[in-house]
Enzyme design. Structure first.
Site, short mmCIF file in Angstrom:
data_model
loop_
_atom_site.label_atom_id
_atom_site.label_comp_id
_atom_site.label_asym_id
_atom_site.label_seq_id
_atom_site.Cartn_x
_atom_site.Cartn_y
_atom_site.Cartn_z
N ASN A 9 0.87 -1.17 0.00
CA ASN A 9 0.00 0.00 0.00
C ASN A 9 0.91 1.23 0.00
OD1 ASN A 9 -1.79 2.04 0.54
ND2 ASN A 9 -2.58 1.16 2.44
N ARG A 91 -2.66 -1.99 -3.31
CA ARG A 91 -3.83 -1.14 -3.12
C ARG A 91 -3.74 0.00 -4.13
NH1 ARG A 91 -5.63 1.93 2.39
NH2 ARG A 91 -7.60 2.71 1.61
N HIS A 179 -12.44 3.50 0.07
CA HIS A 179 -12.37 2.55 1.20
C HIS A 179 -12.99 1.20 0.85
CE1 HIS A 179 -12.07 6.22 4.02
NE2 HIS A 179 -10.89 5.63 3.97
N GLY A 210 -8.84 8.78 7.41
CA GLY A 210 -9.85 9.01 6.38
C GLY A 210 -11.13 8.37 6.90
N ARG A 239 -9.28 16.35 6.37
CA ARG A 239 -10.10 16.66 5.18
C ARG A 239 -11.47 17.17 5.61
NH1 ARG A 239 -9.47 11.01 2.27
NH2 ARG A 239 -7.73 10.52 3.63
N GLU A 329 -13.15 1.11 15.62
CA GLU A 329 -12.80 -0.12 16.34
C GLU A 329 -12.47 0.15 17.80
OE1 GLU A 329 -9.53 -1.88 14.11
OE2 GLU A 329 -10.68 -1.62 12.27
N GLU A 377 -7.49 -4.48 5.30
CA GLU A 377 -7.45 -4.26 3.85
C GLU A 377 -6.36 -5.11 3.19
OE1 GLU A 377 -7.30 -0.37 5.32
OE2 GLU A 377 -8.68 0.42 3.82
P1 ADP Z 1 -5.72 5.27 8.75
O1 ADP Z 1 -6.96 5.82 8.12
O2 ADP Z 1 -4.51 6.15 8.56
O3 ADP Z 1 -5.48 3.79 8.50
P2 ADP Z 1 -6.57 4.44 11.41
O4 ADP Z 1 -7.67 3.58 10.89
O5 ADP Z 1 -5.44 3.79 12.12
O6 ADP Z 1 -5.98 5.42 10.32
O7 ADP Z 1 -7.26 5.49 12.42
C1 ADP Z 1 -6.53 6.50 13.04
C2 ADP Z 1 -7.46 7.26 13.97
O8 ADP Z 1 -7.94 6.34 14.97
C3 ADP Z 1 -6.78 8.39 14.72
O9 ADP Z 1 -7.63 9.53 14.75
C4 ADP Z 1 -6.62 7.84 16.12
O10 ADP Z 1 -6.60 8.83 17.10
C5 ADP Z 1 -7.88 6.99 16.22
N1 ADP Z 1 -7.82 6.05 17.34
C6 ADP Z 1 -7.05 4.95 17.47
N2 ADP Z 1 -7.25 4.37 18.68
C7 ADP Z 1 -8.17 5.14 19.33
C8 ADP Z 1 -8.80 5.09 20.61
N3 ADP Z 1 -8.53 4.14 21.49
N4 ADP Z 1 -9.69 6.06 20.92
C9 ADP Z 1 -9.98 7.04 20.04
N5 ADP Z 1 -9.43 7.14 18.82
C10 ADP Z 1 -8.53 6.21 18.47
#
Ligand code: ADP
Length: 390
Positions: A9, A91, A179, A210, A239, A329, A377
């Protein structure tokens, strides 16, 4: 020599990878995953093996995607000298109207994908750089392009178009949606764990840096909050999400901003960062507890609820709401804020289950099931690559 497939990716400043061994029935089983981050600045290789080994090393002289792939190959040589990479899956952000499935890449496909650069100028060139670099590193290995847009090609016409002069639709100005690899993974997981729900009306909320949401019926995408670009729909880390196009006209006509300046604002300086002035990161905002952080979170949650109503209308009802992505998640608080405002539609959260962070988060009496399903993914890419090896 054990057969493996590699999922790549390539982003603007990072190269994420996951290496899978093909075990019985050519099922991919993850061996190593990691990324080379801050390419072109202060690059670092971070990787972890399924067995718990970890690598974290600075990489001097790694600026391009070619060099990043070579740094990754050095890692493979060091830790897994006896493997054979049978396919590399990529990707790819944009598959235009042409690709609704993963495709093996040849020169003709590469040319077609390059033709989609005007649709995703900030992302597609890196997808192509990743494919070119992997083709050079693995010259005799099949390269497979897997598209973020593919899952959405099933959208009905009313959710594929804008109400512009129809010539724009013909030119490819459409609601592509993104996505898609994440939605593909989550809906297939749902089929495994709750086949009855998979056949029903499902809204998946992919909430990461995102963010988008997708309405899925019987495993097929019906509508998505993202449209022509990855800017539309929900506010994201940096964004803007949905915007009245009149705002862009105002910036151009009244403020004299150039296209590049506006792109920089909409992609990099808006969303949670722009509203809060503090951070694009949800964890930081939740911990900050300032009025600015709270307002940014309120807007984020409000837009999710609004889109949930709209996507439920597109599906003529809703049977399940699924959270995924880093925020979906992991953040019980955001999930609760979203669900507490949606009781009117039959969404009833069990707050203990939500806090415990299992898969099912709804009460036993909730008309709509609420689930959290971690996305993967890379696994979708690895499975596509493994299928094409066969
Ligand atoms: P990407 O889109 O770059 O793959 P991720 O799916 O890893 O990003 O999501 C990143 C976001 O998830 C960030 O805003 C991060 O703060 C948030 N995040 C991760 N763990 C937690 C948590 N325990 N509580 C709140 N937000 C979280």
């Amino acid at each position: 020599m054990a057969d493996h497939v590699l999922a790549l990716n390539a982003g603007s400043s990072s190269l994420k990878f996951a290496l899978y061994e093909l075990v019985e029935d050519r099922r991919p089983s993850m061996r190593w995953r990691g990324q080379i981050e801050r390419l072109g600045d202060a690059p670092r290789l971070l990787a972890q093996s399924a067995g718990g080994r970890a690598v974290d090393r600075p990489l001097t002289n790694t600026k391009t995607h070619d060099e990043a792939i070579n740094a990754f190959l050095d890692l493979v040589q060091e830790y897994l000298p006896d493997i054979r990479v049978r396919a590399v899956g990529h990707r790819v952000v944009h598959g235009g109207t042409v690709y609704s499935e993963p495709v093996p890449v040849d020169d003709g496909v590469l040319d077609t994908l390059a033709g989609f650069i005007p649709f995703a100028p900030l992302h597609q060139p890196y997808s192509l750089a990743g494919i070119r670099a992997a083709s050079a590193a693995f010259p005799d290995t099949i390269q497979v392009a897997c598209f973020d847009t593919a899952f959405h090609r099933a959208h009905p016409w009313v959710n594929d178009t804008f109400a512009l002069p129809i010539s724009y639709y013909e030119k490819g100005v459409r609601r592509y949606g993104f996505h898609g690899l994440s939605y593909d993974y989550v809906s297939n997981k749902l089929k495994e764990i709750a086949p009855g729900l998979y056949d029903g009306r499902v809204v998946i909320a992919h909430l990461g840096n995102g963010a988008s949401m997708c309405a899925v019926s019987g495993g097929r995408a019906v509508a998505s909050t993202m449209g022509f670009s990855a800017l539309d729909g929900l506010p994201m880390g940096t964004r803007s999400g949905q915007l009245d196009p009149g705002v862009v006209l105002y910036m151009m006509q009244q403020e004299g901003l150039s296209a590049d300046e506006i792109a920089d604002m909409l992609y990099r300086r808006s969303g949670l960062l722009g509203l809060s002035g503090i951070s694009s990161d949800m964890r930081t905002l939740l911990a900050a507890d300032t009025p600015e952080a709270r307002k940014a979170i309120d807007y984020y949650v409000f837009r999710i609820r609004r889109e949930l109503g709209a996507l439920s209308a597109a599906l003529e009802g809703i049977d399940a709401l699924i959270f995924t992505g880093g925020i979906g998640e992991n953040s019980a608080r955001i999930r609760q804020m979203v669900c507490d405002g949606m009781r009117w539609i039959g969404i009833e959260m069990d707050h203990n289950r939500n806090a415990d962070g299992g898969t099912v988060l709804s009460t036993d009496f909730s008309r709509v099931r609420i689930l959290a399903i971690p996305t993967n993914e890379e696994m979708v890419i690895a499975r596509a690559a493994a299928r094409l090896v066969q």
